[in-house]
Design an enzyme around this catalytic site. Structure first.
Site, PDB file in Angstrom:
ATOM      1  CG  ASP A 107      84.873 -41.360 -66.711  1.00  0.00           C
ATOM      2  OD1 ASP A 107      85.206 -42.974 -66.323  1.00  0.00           O
ATOM      3  OD2 ASP A 107      86.186 -41.489 -67.635  1.00  0.00           O
ATOM      4  N   GLY A 108      84.304 -41.717 -63.301  1.00  0.00           N
ATOM      5  CA  GLY A 108      85.889 -41.311 -62.606  1.00  0.00           C
ATOM      6  C   GLY A 108      84.952 -42.034 -61.246  1.00  0.00           C
ATOM      7  CG  ASN A 135      81.283 -50.715 -68.581  1.00  0.00           C
ATOM      8  OD1 ASN A 135      80.118 -49.892 -68.205  1.00  0.00           O
ATOM      9  ND2 ASN A 135      82.482 -49.931 -68.655  1.00  0.00           N
TER      10      ASN A 135
END
Length: 237
Positions: A16-17, A64
């Site tokens: 994540d990120g 997503n």
């Protein structure tokens, strides 16, 4: 890291990120995803060298698909590019690739790329890299229940025969052990529909590090923390 510490057999990572990493640098989100792919390459190398046997990464969730179309298309292209870039190194390192998730929604181009990397690395015995693509734990569990229900309806098994082992064997991950350690980057502290059944007794490690900045050092810190924990599985020593 103290080499006497226990190395987790199966590490799972919620990567994540990427978007925040790109935003902080004034870059397009697609550049963050590319940087994330490079971080994955470094992490795979480190995990294999440390003795991890299974590394499962949450690469693309069913949710997503709701992202902007341009970003989804960039991610799909990145899958194909990643296969082309990384297959030779994975083969050299003895890393076998598997894919879990509902692949039928991917284009023929993406599925062909995935088939290539799976077949090209099939002989790897050092570590298995599991790519969770179009993956949803709830969908996985729903499909497992449906398969078992069909077996009951066809008279193959009785409903009262269904146990935890039978459910586990009906999941995408039937051929691998449950994760020992689940890592999530970027400071978020939730599973986000990832390996919910399999995570029952996993140790969790949350780090504020954004995924593109994650690598060997951060993985060793996570494994060091894992090795210091006392895993009792609900029992008393």
């Amino acid at each position: 890291m103290n080499e006497n510490k226990k190395i987790p057999q199966h590490v799972a990572i919620i990567m994540d990120g990427n978007g925040r990493w790109a935003k902080q640098r004034g870059k397009d989100r697609s550049e963050g995803h590319f940087a994330g792919m490079m971080a994955l390459r470094d992490t795979v190398k480190a995990a294999a060298e440390m003795g991890v046997k299974y590394l499962t990464v949450y690469a693309f969730s069913t949710e997503n698909w709701g992202r902007p179309q341009a970003e989804v298309e960039a991610l799909m292209q990145l899958v194909c590019k990643g296969v082309e870039m990384n297959t030779p190194e994975l083969r050299e390192r003895g890393v076998r690739v598997e894919v879990i998730g509902a692949r039928e929604r991917f284009s023929s181009e993406v599925n062909a790329a995935l088939d290539r990397i799976i077949s090209s690395t099939a002989s790897g015995q050092r570590m298995t890299l599991v790519l969770a693509l179009n993956y949803s734990s709830r969908s996985e569990l729903t499909a497992a229940v449906q398969r078992l229900a069909r077996r009951v309806a066809e008279g193959e098994i009785r409903a009262e025969q269904i146990d935890e082992q039978m459910i586990s064997q009906s999941l995408y991950t039937a051929s691998m052990p449950d994760p020992d350690l689940i890592i999530r980057t970027s400071g978020e502290c939730r599973l986000s529909n990832f390996l919910m059944w399999q995570a029952s007794y996993a140790e969790f490690y949350f780090t504020p590090t954004l995924w593109p900045d994650f690598g060997e050092e951060q993985l060793r810190e996570a494994v060091e923390a894992f090795g210091a924990r006392d895993r009792r599985y609900g029992l008393v020593k």
